[in-house]
Design a protein around this motif. Structure first.
Motif, PDB file in Angstrom:
ATOM      1  N   ILE A 235       0.886  -1.309   0.161  1.00  0.00           N
ATOM      2  CA  ILE A 235       0.125  -0.066   0.040  1.00  0.00           C
ATOM      3  C   ILE A 235       1.091   1.139   0.290  1.00  0.00           C
ATOM      4  N   GLY A 236       0.409   2.165  -0.400  1.00  0.00           N
ATOM      5  CA  GLY A 236       1.306   3.133  -0.361  1.00  0.00           C
ATOM      6  C   GLY A 236      -0.306   4.742  -0.486  1.00  0.00           C
ATOM      7  N   THR A 237       0.555   5.678   0.161  1.00  0.00           N
ATOM      8  CA  THR A 237      -0.766   6.190   0.404  1.00  0.00           C
ATOM      9  C   THR A 237       0.551   8.333   0.342  1.00  0.00           C
ATOM     10  N   ARG A 238      -0.643   9.108   0.965  1.00  0.00           N
ATOM     11  CA  ARG A 238       0.515  10.599   0.433  1.00  0.00           C
ATOM     12  C   ARG A 238      -0.898  11.157   0.646  1.00  0.00           C
ATOM     13  N   PRO A 239      -0.335  12.217   1.896  1.00  0.00           N
ATOM     14  CA  PRO A 239      -1.476  13.545   1.985  1.00  0.00           C
ATOM     15  C   PRO A 239      -1.777  14.688   1.112  1.00  0.00           C
ATOM     16  N   MET A 240      -2.816  15.116   0.967  1.00  0.00           N
ATOM     17  CA  MET A 240      -3.399  16.029   0.136  1.00  0.00           C
ATOM     18  C   MET A 240      -2.227  17.121   0.574  1.00  0.00           C
ATOM     19  N   THR A 241      -1.699  17.164   1.707  1.00  0.00           N
ATOM     20  CA  THR A 241      -0.990  18.187   2.326  1.00  0.00           C
ATOM     21  C   THR A 241       0.649  18.106   1.628  1.00  0.00           C
ATOM     22  N   ARG A 242       1.129  17.321   1.437  1.00  0.00           N
ATOM     23  CA  ARG A 242       2.094  16.860   0.344  1.00  0.00           C
ATOM     24  C   ARG A 242       2.615  17.067  -1.098  1.00  0.00           C
ATOM     25  N   VAL A 243       1.115  17.044  -1.664  1.00  0.00           N
ATOM     26  CA  VAL A 243       0.593  17.466  -2.969  1.00  0.00           C
ATOM     27  C   VAL A 243       0.870  18.565  -3.727  1.00  0.00           C
ATOM     28  N   GLY A 244       2.482  19.764  -4.200  1.00  0.00           N
ATOM     29  CA  GLY A 244       2.735  20.760  -4.166  1.00  0.00           C
ATOM     30  C   GLY A 244       0.978  21.475  -4.874  1.00  0.00           C
ATOM     31  N   ARG A 245       0.374  20.661  -5.764  1.00  0.00           N
ATOM     32  CA  ARG A 245      -0.864  21.734  -6.708  1.00  0.00           C
ATOM     33  C   ARG A 245      -2.026  21.844  -5.717  1.00  0.00           C
TER      34      ARG A 245
ATOM     35  N   ALA B  44      -7.333   2.156  -6.021  1.00  0.00           N
ATOM     36  CA  ALA B  44      -7.269   3.269  -5.555  1.00  0.00           C
ATOM     37  C   ALA B  44      -8.130   4.347  -5.611  1.00  0.00           C
ATOM     38  N   SER B  45      -7.578   4.797  -4.076  1.00  0.00           N
ATOM     39  CA  SER B  45      -8.623   5.793  -3.811  1.00  0.00           C
ATOM     40  C   SER B  45      -7.871   7.514  -3.572  1.00  0.00           C
ATOM     41  N   ILE B  46      -8.671   7.986  -4.699  1.00  0.00           N
ATOM     42  CA  ILE B  46      -7.556   9.468  -4.486  1.00  0.00           C
ATOM     43  C   ILE B  46      -9.067  10.185  -4.484  1.00  0.00           C
ATOM     44  N   LEU B  47      -9.135  10.796  -2.537  1.00  0.00           N
ATOM     45  CA  LEU B  47      -9.129  11.763  -1.944  1.00  0.00           C
ATOM     46  C   LEU B  47      -9.115  13.137  -2.230  1.00  0.00           C
ATOM     47  N   GLY B  48      -9.422  14.176  -2.705  1.00  0.00           N
ATOM     48  CA  GLY B  48      -9.036  15.204  -2.597  1.00  0.00           C
ATOM     49  C   GLY B  48      -8.669  16.344  -4.577  1.00  0.00           C
ATOM     50  N   THR B  49      -8.293  17.308  -4.744  1.00  0.00           N
ATOM     51  CA  THR B  49      -8.950  17.944  -5.584  1.00  0.00           C
ATOM     52  C   THR B  49      -7.998  17.582  -6.711  1.00  0.00           C
ATOM     53  N   GLY B  50      -8.772  17.510  -7.222  1.00  0.00           N
ATOM     54  CA  GLY B  50      -8.887  16.678  -8.713  1.00  0.00           C
ATOM     55  C   GLY B  50      -8.945  14.906  -9.256  1.00  0.00           C
ATOM     56  N   GLY B  51      -9.248  14.631  -7.552  1.00  0.00           N
ATOM     57  CA  GLY B  51      -8.898  12.867  -7.372  1.00  0.00           C
ATOM     58  C   GLY B  51     -10.389  12.559  -8.834  1.00  0.00           C
ATOM     59  N   ASP B  52     -10.975  12.840  -8.791  1.00  0.00           N
ATOM     60  CA  ASP B  52     -11.933  12.398 -10.199  1.00  0.00           C
ATOM     61  C   ASP B  52     -11.290  12.603 -11.793  1.00  0.00           C
TER      62      ASP B  52
ATOM     63  N   LEU C 191       2.190  13.462  -8.686  1.00  0.00           N
ATOM     64  CA  LEU C 191       2.304  12.642  -7.715  1.00  0.00           C
ATOM     65  C   LEU C 191       1.950  10.865  -7.257  1.00  0.00           C
ATOM     66  N   ILE C 192       1.054  10.605  -8.542  1.00  0.00           N
ATOM     67  CA  ILE C 192       0.734   9.086  -8.540  1.00  0.00           C
ATOM     68  C   ILE C 192       2.033   7.938  -8.150  1.00  0.00           C
ATOM     69  N   PRO C 193       3.058   9.035  -9.606  1.00  0.00           N
ATOM     70  CA  PRO C 193       4.088   7.851  -9.428  1.00  0.00           C
ATOM     71  C   PRO C 193       5.057   7.376  -8.678  1.00  0.00           C
ATOM     72  N   THR C 194       4.748   9.043  -7.660  1.00  0.00           N
ATOM     73  CA  THR C 194       5.807   8.865  -6.517  1.00  0.00           C
ATOM     74  C   THR C 194       4.788   8.206  -5.271  1.00  0.00           C
ATOM     75  N   VAL C 195       3.660   7.653  -5.568  1.00  0.00           N
ATOM     76  CA  VAL C 195       3.010   7.082  -4.176  1.00  0.00           C
ATOM     77  C   VAL C 195       2.893   5.877  -4.251  1.00  0.00           C
ATOM     78  N   PHE C 196       3.181   5.523  -5.532  1.00  0.00           N
ATOM     79  CA  PHE C 196       3.747   3.516  -6.024  1.00  0.00           C
ATOM     80  C   PHE C 196       4.893   3.759  -6.172  1.00  0.00           C
ATOM     81  N   GLY C 197       6.053   4.933  -6.453  1.00  0.00           N
ATOM     82  CA  GLY C 197       6.997   4.246  -5.662  1.00  0.00           C
ATOM     83  C   GLY C 197       7.594   4.108  -4.458  1.00  0.00           C
ATOM     84  N   ASP C 198       6.616   4.695  -3.704  1.00  0.00           N
ATOM     85  CA  ASP C 198       6.680   4.258  -1.630  1.00  0.00           C
ATOM     86  C   ASP C 198       5.826   2.786  -1.111  1.00  0.00           C
ATOM     87  N   LEU C 199       5.874   2.526  -2.332  1.00  0.00           N
ATOM     88  CA  LEU C 199       4.997   0.695  -1.379  1.00  0.00           C
ATOM     89  C   LEU C 199       5.440   0.492  -0.216  1.00  0.00           C
ATOM     90  N   SER C 200       5.029   0.465   0.770  1.00  0.00           N
ATOM     91  CA  SER C 200       4.964  -0.529   1.356  1.00  0.00           C
ATOM     92  C   SER C 200       4.337  -2.202   1.774  1.00  0.00           C
TER      93      SER C 200
END
Length: 457
Positions: free
Chosen positions: A371-381, A406-414, A446-455
């Protein structure tokens, strides 16, 4: 004597008109029957008018935050009549467009009235009897009205009648904390109504993972939406100020007084008045027409598309139903319902984009997960836009490197969810995304980054 057509289509929702276009282009004669409003749910009471209202609510909310962006304004007020007029133009333009297209379509005869089967090949519309070699049912669905105590004794709104409000509710009580209810909750709160959501379950949108559900509750409560969960005994009674809605929650007042009540407790298929028994078409316990992977009913020449078949309750699944039927009948392309990956969005602000499995479903499957996660506070856009609520979560099969969901809850997530969905359809490993170069500054980068940080999970 009945008039014969190569094909009869019952319902002018999302799938019907497009199928009429393909069939007539192939040289077939088509009868299309619509008993009420051309365009179906999406055009008239669903996607288009509600998203027009969501857009108004977003603009109003942003204006109220103007100082954060360096904009100096006075107090922001809402002209609800203009909000509804804008919504009305959107849906009327779309409705008239569908109607004009069908009525000008060569080899397509439009009948306006209620269709009922007289036999497996015959359909009556008023005093006219028509027959067809193939029949396609596209009758959609309507709001389900639960048998709550007192519900028949009070005025209530559904997702259809709420579209015709002429006044802004002082206090809108919404029964149902799922997709439809939450979209209306946020938009009416932004318009200025007090809003209370009453949900029987212990959390909102129980179909989603708990972290998604909790984050959405937090978003709504920060805007002043009242949430009442674990409502064990929902009931209604008239009150001098409107309607009293009984809750009986484990905490909080035992009832909520609202000026208006909106029932957002699910939908039911429009199949109970088609005379399906005369055609031999089988339905399930909920009234959905039973179909196979190619959308054929129990009668091989009768098909069911859209909300009435229980195989998806979205505009995009209805349109895909049309694509499946057309591919099999006209293109010799054996497309199947089971080929599609579940995907949808919740249009609160920020929106939730979803594809594939939830984390809960993935764990139940017994697969070894990453699983990889990233809060929207760390998404520059998101930071640049000042819209940092939410997070990104991706799920991968650790053994096969297959993207599970995948779940993207955030601006532009749709919108951002689509790039993940395309890789899932291509049946490529998640590394296809990690090696992709996305545009900066976007949410998608940021999607490639999230996949790159899988745990491992």
């Amino acid at each position: 004597m009945s008039k014969h057509f190569d094909a009869i289509i019952i319902g002018a929702g999302q799938a019907g008109p497009s199928l009429a276009g393909r069939l007539t282009a192939a040289g077939k004669t088509v009868a299309l029957i619509e008993r009420k409003l051309f365009g179906g749910t999406c055009v008239n009471t669903g996607c288009m008018p509600t998203k027009a209202m969501v857009a108004s609510a977003y603009a109003i909310h942003t204006a109220r935050r103007g100082a954060e962006y360096g904009m100096v304004t006075g107090a922001v007020s809402v002209d609800f009549a203009r909000v509804m007029a804008r919504k009305e133009k959107v849906r009327l333009d779309a409705r008239s467009g569908v109607e004009s297209w069908l009525k000008s379509m060569k080899n397509c005869t439009v009948f306006e009235g209620h269709a009922r089967f007289e036999s497996p090949t015959e359909v009556r519309v008023g005093d006219q009897l028509i027959s067809g070699d193939e029949i396609f049912i596209n009758t959609g669905g309507r709001a389900a009205v639960p048998d709550f105590p007192g519900v028949d004794e009070v005025p209530y709104l559904t997702n259809t009648s709420v579209m015709d409000l002429s006044e802004l509710p002082e206090h809108l009580v919404i029964i149902g904390g799922s997709y439809i209810g939450l979209e209306f909750a946020q938009m009416f709160r932004r318009f200025g109504s007090e809003v209370t959501v009453i949900e029987k379950a212990q959390r909102l949108i129980g179909r989603e993972d708990p972290d998604v559900s909790d984050a959405i509750r937090d978003i709504l409560e920060k805007e002043g939406v009242h949430i009442r969960l674990s409502a064990e005994c929902i009931r209604f009674a008239r009150h001098k100020d409107g309607v009293a809605a009984g809750v009986d929650c484990t905490s909080g007042a035992p009832e909520v007084i609202g000026s208006h009540v909106l029932l957002a407790t699910g939908r039911r298929p429009n199949t109970d008045d088609l005379g399906l028994d005369k055609a031999g078409v089988k339905t399930d316990a909920r009234g959905n027409i039973e179909v196979d992977d190619f959308l054929r009913s129990s009668v091989p020449h009768i098909f069911a598309m859209g909300d009435c078949n229980g195989r998806g309750a979205f505009t995009h699944t209805a349109y895909n139903d049309f694509e499946i039927v057309a591919a099999n009948l006209l293109d010799n392309d054996p497309r199947r319902v089971t080929d599609r990956i579940p995907t949808y969005a919740l249009y609160i602000d920020p929106p939730l984009g979803r594809a594939g499995m939830t984390e809960s479903d993935a764990r139940k499957s017994g697969r070894k997960l990453m699983i990889g996660t990233r809060p929207m506070t760390r998404v520059g856009r998101a930071v640049e836009k000042g819209e940092t609520q939410g997070f990104i979560k991706v799920l991968v099969d650790a053994d096969t490197e297959e993207i599970l969901g995948a779940s993207i809850l955030g601006t532009g997530g749709d919108e951002a969810i689509q790039s993940i969905l395309d890789v899932m359809y291509a049946k490529r490993p998640y590394t296809t995304i990690t090696r992709a170069v996305h545009i900066h500054p976007t949410v998608s980068e940021l999607i490639p980054t999230v996949f790159g940080d899988l745990s491992p999970a």
